[in-house]
Design a protein around this motif. Structure first.
Motif, PDB file in Angstrom:
ATOM      1  N   UNK A  54      44.693  -1.990 -29.058  1.00 39.21           N
ATOM      2  CA  UNK A  54      45.285  -3.170 -28.435  1.00 39.21           C
ATOM      3  C   UNK A  54      45.275  -4.355 -29.392  1.00 39.21           C
ATOM      4  N   UNK A  55      44.156  -4.560 -30.070  1.00 37.00           N
ATOM      5  CA  UNK A  55      44.062  -5.660 -31.031  1.00 37.00           C
ATOM      6  C   UNK A  55      44.975  -5.431 -32.229  1.00 37.00           C
ATOM      7  N   UNK A  56      45.026  -4.185 -32.690  1.00 31.45           N
ATOM      8  CA  UNK A  56      45.851  -3.865 -33.859  1.00 31.45           C
ATOM      9  C   UNK A  56      47.332  -4.070 -33.572  1.00 31.45           C
ATOM     10  N   UNK A  57      47.807  -3.530 -32.441  1.00 33.71           N
ATOM     11  CA  UNK A  57      49.245  -3.551 -32.162  1.00 33.71           C
ATOM     12  C   UNK A  57      49.738  -4.905 -31.676  1.00 33.71           C
ATOM     13  N   UNK A  60      46.950  -7.929 -34.832  1.00 30.63           N
ATOM     14  CA  UNK A  60      46.863  -7.738 -36.273  1.00 30.63           C
ATOM     15  C   UNK A  60      48.209  -7.365 -36.893  1.00 30.63           C
ATOM     16  N   UNK A  61      48.962  -6.510 -36.244  1.00 35.28           N
ATOM     17  CA  UNK A  61      50.248  -6.065 -36.814  1.00 35.28           C
ATOM     18  C   UNK A  61      51.248  -7.212 -36.964  1.00 35.28           C
ATOM     19  N   UNK A  62      51.421  -8.089 -35.952  1.00 32.16           N
ATOM     20  CA  UNK A  62      52.333  -9.230 -36.159  1.00 32.16           C
ATOM     21  C   UNK A  62      51.893 -10.121 -37.322  1.00 32.16           C
ATOM     22  N   UNK A  63      50.571 -10.330 -37.464  1.00 30.82           N
ATOM     23  CA  UNK A  63      50.090 -11.145 -38.584  1.00 30.82           C
ATOM     24  C   UNK A  63      50.405 -10.473 -39.912  1.00 30.82           C
ATOM     25  N   UNK A  64      50.223  -9.152 -39.968  1.00 27.08           N
ATOM     26  CA  UNK A  64      50.501  -8.424 -41.205  1.00 27.08           C
ATOM     27  C   UNK A  64      51.973  -8.496 -41.576  1.00 27.08           C
ATOM     28  N   UNK A  65      52.843  -8.660 -40.597  1.00 27.31           N
ATOM     29  CA  UNK A  65      54.282  -8.748 -40.845  1.00 27.31           C
ATOM     30  C   UNK A  65      54.739 -10.175 -41.121  1.00 27.31           C
ATOM     31  N   UNK A  77      59.863  -4.303 -28.358  1.00 27.17           N
ATOM     32  CA  UNK A  77      59.922  -3.120 -29.230  1.00 27.17           C
ATOM     33  C   UNK A  77      58.626  -2.308 -29.215  1.00 27.17           C
ATOM     34  N   UNK A  78      57.498  -2.990 -29.044  1.00 25.00           N
ATOM     35  CA  UNK A  78      56.216  -2.290 -29.027  1.00 25.00           C
ATOM     36  C   UNK A  78      56.155  -1.275 -27.893  1.00 25.00           C
ATOM     37  N   UNK A  79      56.546  -1.687 -26.692  1.00 23.09           N
ATOM     38  CA  UNK A  79      56.512  -0.782 -25.534  1.00 23.09           C
ATOM     39  C   UNK A  79      57.625   0.260 -25.616  1.00 23.09           C
ATOM     40  N   UNK A  80      58.746  -0.083 -26.276  1.00 20.51           N
ATOM     41  CA  UNK A  80      59.786   0.920 -26.473  1.00 20.51           C
ATOM     42  C   UNK A  80      59.293   2.072 -27.334  1.00 20.51           C
ATOM     43  N   UNK A  81      58.600   1.740 -28.433  1.00 21.59           N
ATOM     44  CA  UNK A  81      58.024   2.776 -29.294  1.00 21.59           C
ATOM     45  C   UNK A  81      56.963   3.563 -28.539  1.00 21.59           C
ATOM     46  N   UNK A  82      56.131   2.845 -27.759  1.00 21.62           N
ATOM     47  CA  UNK A  82      55.101   3.527 -26.969  1.00 21.62           C
ATOM     48  C   UNK A  82      55.720   4.525 -26.004  1.00 21.62           C
ATOM     49  N   UNK A  83      56.795   4.116 -25.334  1.00 25.15           N
ATOM     50  CA  UNK A  83      57.460   5.020 -24.407  1.00 25.15           C
ATOM     51  C   UNK A  83      58.010   6.256 -25.094  1.00 25.15           C
ATOM     52  N   UNK A  84      58.574   6.056 -26.283  1.00 22.28           N
ATOM     53  CA  UNK A  84      59.104   7.195 -27.034  1.00 22.28           C
ATOM     54  C   UNK A  84      57.995   8.179 -27.392  1.00 22.28           C
TER      55      UNK A  84
END
Length: 447
Positions: A54-57, A60-65, A77-84
């Motif tokens: 939860x913390x990473x996605x 941390x991930x938005x900060x890394x980008x 987009x995060x939940x779209x990828x999760x659903x896939x």
């Protein structure tokens, strides 16, 4: 004239406690105690991994980008990828990713070991990336499946009854500390399994032993790792007033409202589930996008964090109660609508448990209604939690205990109101549930 036949010795009921006096039962207790240690440690690791994901996605991930803060559109987009990903797991791996949460929470026994990888993977993606579900159902399945698998390696000729008790004990150990009390976890699994009569104690003792050991392991690992126990906890609870006539009137209102809200959520999620299963992968991705869009709408409209719509809501309960003055009635109503719709979509396709989102939706409803005359904040919060839980789970004892033990000392004060709200919601929920639903197999399962 007919006479009553005499009672013969063979017609006398068997001693239900005979099993407790045997050496095999003592061995079963020892096995439950030994298995409780690794099972609860694995459950702790599962919860820690969910928290890290939860913390990473989300952070941390938005900060890394290169983003200074998490954009409000990020959940889409995060939940779209999760659903896939979840759709692929459900479609391709054995066990279909575990139980279907739209069908609630009842016991169908421990899953086979071959199903566990899919159950864990689907739950990690669902919970770690923002689906509106809790970890209790995957933990119950994971604990039961691991315990039965390990017991089978130690004793291959384990009788079916003993295998069932070992599986239940593993589930107890896995979920023991999650709800804040081993006793509360025991009541949850007791009601889910439908245990009753003289055999209740015989079947429950191994589970209680595993639950106690599991709680100790959670506490020890939480202290040793510095990660905490991942148990349900509230911070500061506002003082509760002594129940009065107005409070009991509100208990009736909250019970009725929760019953109708729960029936709506359950029926919509089941209808969505039927459609999702026609094209699992694509439809689950679409549902993920929908959940993310609801978080975006809430964030842009209310100015609050979109994460309040996502996840189980377990960690937001304390903030909701202590910072209730920061929420307008409009924001609370919007949160109820967005969270409930996201809950429906998540129930239909993702993998997790239905308990914590039900608690959160009920709590928000109770806090919103506390702005009206005659309903005190803490009482409204507690009654909303209990009534919504029983409306979704149909487990009245667990719902009362969840709402009251959660509030600590203040929970004892409001318990009479919670009981009334839960009873009203339970009875009305059963009246709103078609009898054919149970006959046709639309029943929950615990993994």
């Amino acid at each position: 004239m007919p006479t009553t036949p005499p009672v013969t010795p063979s017609a006398a009921p068997e001693d239900p406690y005979a099993a407790v006096r045997t050496r095999k039962y003592a061995g079963l207790l020892l096995m439950a105690a030994v298995l409780g240690v690794p099972v609860s440690a694995i459950a702790f690791g599962f919860l820690a991994l969910v928290s890290e994901l939860q913390s990473l996605t989300y952070t941390e991930l938005p900060k890394a980008l290169g983003f200074d803060a998490t954009p409000s559109w990020w959940p889409v987009p995060l939940l779209g990828v999760a659903g896939l990903l979840v759709g692929l797991v459900v479609r391709r791996l054995p066990g279909g990713g575990g139980h279907r949460p739209a069908e609630g929470l009842v016991s169908t026994g421990a899953p086979p070991a071959a199903d566990l990888p899919g159950i864990v993977l689907a739950a990690l993606v669902s919970l770690g990336m923002g689906a509106v579900l809790g970890p209790e159902a995957p933990l119950i399945a994971l604990g039961g499946g691991l315990a039965v698998w390990a017991a089978g390696r130690v004793k291959r000729d384990l009788p079916p009854d003993a295998r069932s008790l070992v599986g239940a004990s593993g589930s107890f150990a896995a979920v023991s500390a999650l709800l804040g009390s081993p006793l509360l976890g025991a009541f949850l699994l007791m009601e889910v399994a439908g245990l009753a009569g003289p055999m209740l104690g015989v079947a429950l003792v191994p589970g209680l032993l595993s639950a106690g050991i599991g709680a100790l392991i959670f506490t020890g690992l939480g202290s040793w790792t510095g990660l905490g126990t991942y148990s349900l906890r509230l911070g500061e609870v506002p003082p509760a007033a002594t129940p009065d006539a107005a409070g009991f009137g509100w208990a009736l209102v909250l019970g009725l409202a929760a019953a109708f809200a729960g029936a709506g959520i359950r029926r919509l999620s089941l209808a969505l589930q039927e459609r999702v299963e026609r094209r699992t992968v694509v439809a689950t991705a679409v549902m993920g996008l929908f959940v993310g869009a609801l978080a975006l709408v809430y964030a842009e409209t209310s100015g609050k964090e979109g994460s309040e719509v996502l996840y189980s809501g377990e960690h937001e309960l304390g903030h909701l109660l202590s910072a209730s003055a920061e929420y307008s009635v409009g924001a609370l109503v919007l949160l109820i609508v967005c969270k409930s719709l996201a809950y429906c979509a998540s129930l239909s396709c993702f993998r997790g448990g239905p308990v914590f989102p039900a608690m959160f939706v009920g709590a928000v409803g109770g806090v919103a209604l506390s702005h009206l005359p005659g309903l005190e904040l803490t009482a409204g919060f507690a009654m909303g939690v209990g009534a919504m839980c029983v409306a979704m789970l149909r487990l009245p004892m667990t719902s009362v205990l969840l709402a009251t033990l959660l509030l600590g000392r203040e929970g004892v004060t409001v318990m009479p109101l919670v009981i009334v709200a839960v009873v009203v919601a339970y009875v009305v929920t059963l009246r709103l549930t078609p009898a054919s639903a149970d006959r046709d197999g639309v029943r929950p399962e615990a993994g």
